[in-house]
Structures are given as structure tokens and as C-alpha cells.
Design an enzyme around this catalytic site. Structure first.
Site, PDB file in Angstrom:
ATOM      1  N   GLU A  56      -6.980 -48.150 -35.553  1.00 37.78           N
ATOM      2  CA  GLU A  56      -7.022 -49.484 -36.049  1.00 37.78           C
ATOM      3  C   GLU A  56      -6.186 -50.260 -35.279  1.00 37.78           C
ATOM      4  OE1 GLU A  56      -7.466 -46.974 -39.837  1.00 37.78           O
ATOM      5  OE2 GLU A  56      -6.597 -46.709 -37.822  1.00 37.78           O
ATOM      6  N   CYS A  79      -4.645 -45.551 -42.853  1.00 38.56           N
ATOM      7  CA  CYS A  79      -3.596 -45.057 -43.560  1.00 38.56           C
ATOM      8  C   CYS A  79      -2.743 -46.203 -44.203  1.00 38.56           C
ATOM      9  CB  CYS A  79      -2.496 -44.332 -42.655  1.00 38.56           C
ATOM     10  SG  CYS A  79      -1.747 -45.647 -41.274  1.00 38.56           S
ATOM     11  N   CYS A  88      -2.069 -48.921 -41.615  1.00 39.71           N
ATOM     12  CA  CYS A  88      -2.857 -49.683 -40.738  1.00 39.71           C
ATOM     13  C   CYS A  88      -3.538 -50.632 -41.707  1.00 39.71           C
ATOM     14  CB  CYS A  88      -4.152 -48.799 -40.172  1.00 39.71           C
ATOM     15  SG  CYS A  88      -3.410 -47.692 -38.822  1.00 39.71           S
ATOM     16  N   TRP A 174     -13.792 -10.126 -13.636  1.00 39.48           N
ATOM     17  CA  TRP A 174     -13.695 -11.050 -14.470  1.00 39.48           C
ATOM     18  C   TRP A 174     -15.076 -11.051 -15.348  1.00 39.48           C
ATOM     19  CZ3 TRP A 174      -9.859 -14.106 -15.872  1.00 39.48           C
ATOM     20  CH2 TRP A 174      -8.982 -14.578 -14.838  1.00 39.48           C
ATOM     21  N   THR A 200      -1.777  -7.610 -24.412  1.00 44.22           N
ATOM     22  CA  THR A 200      -2.501  -8.244 -23.313  1.00 44.22           C
ATOM     23  C   THR A 200      -1.609  -8.828 -22.238  1.00 44.22           C
ATOM     24  OG1 THR A 200      -4.154  -9.170 -24.878  1.00 44.22           O
ATOM     25  CG2 THR A 200      -3.530 -10.680 -22.865  1.00 44.22           C
ATOM     26  N   SER A 225       6.319  -6.719 -31.499  1.00 42.52           N
ATOM     27  CA  SER A 225       6.929  -6.148 -32.623  1.00 42.52           C
ATOM     28  C   SER A 225       8.308  -5.277 -32.065  1.00 42.52           C
ATOM     29  CB  SER A 225       5.918  -5.035 -33.301  1.00 42.52           C
ATOM     30  OG  SER A 225       5.070  -5.586 -33.945  1.00 42.52           O
ATOM     31  N   ASN A 302      -7.121  -9.254 -32.829  1.00 46.53           N
ATOM     32  CA  ASN A 302      -8.106  -9.795 -33.358  1.00 46.53           C
ATOM     33  C   ASN A 302      -8.483  -9.107 -34.834  1.00 46.53           C
ATOM     34  OD1 ASN A 302      -8.363 -11.558 -31.423  1.00 46.53           O
ATOM     35  ND2 ASN A 302     -10.211 -10.297 -30.496  1.00 46.53           N
TER      36      ASN A 302
END
Length: 365
Positions: A56, A79, A88, A174, A200, A225, A302
């Protein structure tokens, strides 16, 4: 156009502006604003970067004429509290704006309806919920983080048509083509942190940064870990350039000192089973002000995220390839579930094509 169509037309302009702040404003929301007077846009703006002007005030700063009696379209409730920037609502009132059209309600307890009330008490007409679904869709990260203090967590992985993330020898470069990999770079930019497991890091020695000029790199978070990460790994060698956090259970004062000297931040998260508690790690990141995490780990990480119920979103890139092999790794490992009704459920939100690869986006139901 009638008023409703006018409102939606200008709100869509505000949404387009808001999206320009993607990746730069976290942990703030993306917000856009358009000021219209006598059927003309006389000011527009958006929240460009964390700590900069809110949308704003940015729109008001762009004004070339008096905004008295104008209408401001803003994608999120203005806000009404002092943070990095002043309220704002004050700026809107001071400039004599006569009407405010709002897309999303602000769930922040410091705002939540108070901004609307202050505007109405000042005699300003306020219209709420204009294209609310579209405006809400901009800020799922902010909405979760501001109400729970937990980061928004997205799993991202690339796999073959037969669901493999590597060959039986572990080769994975890839799986997808260049277009899909460029999209992953842009994904990284949108999140405050990127997370991977030590497996990874050891297998691929990744940088986990963003390699597109002008975009920002996320904070790198490694689950390790037993604290076996090599000081010679790309992650550690560049920790003075990209903020890096390593979460671990095992104490090793010598290794910790070496890593600290190389600017690696350490999170000691002891546990009974000797593995980093993923919920405790994610909670700790939220307490650090990190509002979003892109998980680019292997099947073990995952699985931990899924079992903990932490995945808000999944980005799946599917390549037109088949690897085969019962020993080839899959995106989610672990022991799996016993019955179909135990499955973690998600809803398909979108599909994109990147060359010959397909990106599927799922959100938690």
C-alpha cells in the site's frame, strides 16, 4: 464494466504485482496494490523485499496526483500495527482514499479484522473477499507460518515413469531435462530453506544453491545424525557464502569445532534412537524465523517427513524414462504402510510440461 467486474479486473492487476515479490519477502506475505481514480490507475506497488515498503505504501509512493476519493485494491488486509514498517491503514487514511477493496483476510493476530475496522471507523468504504480464493492462493506459506510458527514444507523429487530416483548403481544425473532443472532452481528461490539428508550430500556432493542470476539461494539444512559430513564437501566449503545448518545427534567436539570454524551452524538434537527428530528440526527452523522448507532429500528423509505428517505440498517431476530394477531407489522408502487406507493423501493442484518432462503439484488435503 460494472463495479464487480471493475473490482475483479483491478484485483487481478494487484495479484500480478504481488507475485513479483516471490522469494524475496519471506517471512512476510506477497502483497500487491493498485490505486484507481476516475477509472484510471494512478498508483501501483507491491512488497518488493523483506523490510521494504508494504504494497500500500509502495503504491502511494508512486502517486503522481492526489489520491483523495480514490479506490485502492490490495490483495491482503492492510496492516494496522508497527513492524518493520508503520501501519498501512494510517497511510490510506492520511491520503484520503475513499474506498478499499481487499482480497485475503489477514490471519495475523495483530491484524485479523482490525485493519478493516480501523478503516471503516475512519469513514472509508471497505469491500472484502474480492477474488479471495485467488488471493489466498498466493500466500499458503505465510498463512501457515503466521498461525502455527511451523514452516511450510514441500517435498520435491524427480523420478522416472516407473518411480525410480536413481539406477540400481545409484546414478541419478540427470533424470529430467534442462527445462525441468531450471524450474527447480526457481523453486529453490521461493523457499527460505532447502533440506537434504547426509546420504544425498555424500552421494552427490551438491551445492543446493540457486544458479540463476538475480534470484536468491535458500538457507541449506542438512540432517546428519552421526555428524559425518566431510569438511571438504561443497556444502561445508561454501558455508561462509550460503548460510548452512547441520542438525545432528552425536556429539563430536573436534568435528563441531572444525565445522563451526568454517561457519557451519550446528543444531544438536539428541534423541533416543540416534536419529534427528524431523519434527523437532522443523519446529526449530520455524523458531529461527524460517517460514518454508523445500526438501530435496532421498527416500529416507522423504519417508520421515511423510510419517511425521509435515508435508504440505509435493512437487513431482516425471521423466519419460524407465530404469527398472528392484534395487533402484524410490522417492519414499522406509517400511511403507500395510493397507491402502493408511496412505498419506494429497490433492492435485496443477500440472506443467517442461520439455518432455511433467511437473505435478499436490497439496495436502
Amino acid at each position: 464494466m460494472d463495479r464487480k467486474h471493475d473490482d475483479e479486473y483491478y484485483m487481478r492487476q494487484a495479484i500480478g504485482l504481488a507475485l513479483k515479490g516471490e522469494g524475496f519477502v519471506n517471512p512476510n506475505p506477497m502483497v500487491g496494490a493498485v490505486i484507481v481514480k476516475d477509472g484510471r490507475v494512478i498508483g501501483e506497488g507491491y512488497h518488493k523485499r523483506y523490510g521494504d515498503l508494504h504494497a500500500e505504501r509502495d503504491a502511494i509512493a508512486s502517486l503522481k496526483e492526489d489520491a483523495r476519493g480514490a479506490c485502492i485494491y490490495v490483495t491482503l488486509e492492510p496492516c494496522c500495527h508497527h513492524g518493520k514498517q508503520p501501519p498501512c491503514t494510517d497511510a490510506i487514511i492520511e491520503h484520503g482514499i475513499g474506498r478499499v477493496v481487499i482480497g485475503s483476510k489477514d490471519p495475523n493476530p495483530l491484524v485479523a479484522g482490525k485493519g478493516v475496522r480501523l478503516l471503516r471507523e475512519a469513514g472509508i468504504e471497505v469491500a472484502e473477499d474480492c477474488l479471495r480464493d485467488e488471493c489466498d492462493a498466493i500466500n499458503p506459506v505465510f498463512f501457515k507460518y503466521i498461525t502455527t510458527k511451523l514452516p511450510y514444507v514441500t517435498l520435491k523429487y524427480a523420478m522416472t515413469m516407473d518411480g525410480k530416483i536413481a539406477t540400481r548403481t545409484g546414478a541419478s544425473k540427470w533424470i529430467t531435462g534442462e527445462d525441468a532443472r531450471s524450474e527447480v532452481q526457481r523453486l529453490r528461490h521461493r523457499y527460505m530453506a532447502i533440506m537434504a539428508g547426509i546420504g544425498t550430500v555424500q552421494a552427490d556432493d551438491p551445492m543446493l544453491n540457486v544458479r540463476i542470476e538475480g534470484l536468491k539461494s535458500p538457507v541449506r539444512v542438512i540432517g546428519d545424525s552421526k555428524l559425518v559430513i566431510s569438511p571438504d564437501s561443497a556444502i561445508v566449503r561454501t558455508a561462509d557464502e550460503y548460510r548452512t545448518i547441520v542438525a545432528h545427534c552425536l556429539r563430536d567436539e573436534t568435528k563441531e569445532r572444525v565445522l563451526s570454524d568454517k561457519k557451519v551452524e550446528l543444531m544438536h538434537l539428541p534423541s533416543e534412537d540416534g536419529h534427528v527428530d524431523i519434527r523437532e528440526l522443523v519446529t526449530g527452523l520455524g523458531n529461527m524465523g524460517i517460514d518454508s522448507v523445500l526438501v530435496e532429500g532421498g527416500g529416507t528423509l522423504n519417508d520421515s517427513i511423510i510419517r511425521a505428517g509435515l508435508a504440505d505440498r509435493v512437487e513431482v517431476f516425471i521423466a519419460p524414462k524407465i530404469f527398472g530394477g528392484s534395487d533402484a531407489k524410490s522417492p519414499v522408502e522406509g517400511s511403507g504402510i500395510a493397507s491402502v487406507d493408511e496412505a498419506a493423501m494429497f490433492k492435485l493442484q496443477g500440472m506443467k510440461k517442461h520439455g518432455d518432462d511433467i511437473q505435478l503439484t499436490y497439496i495436502k488435503e
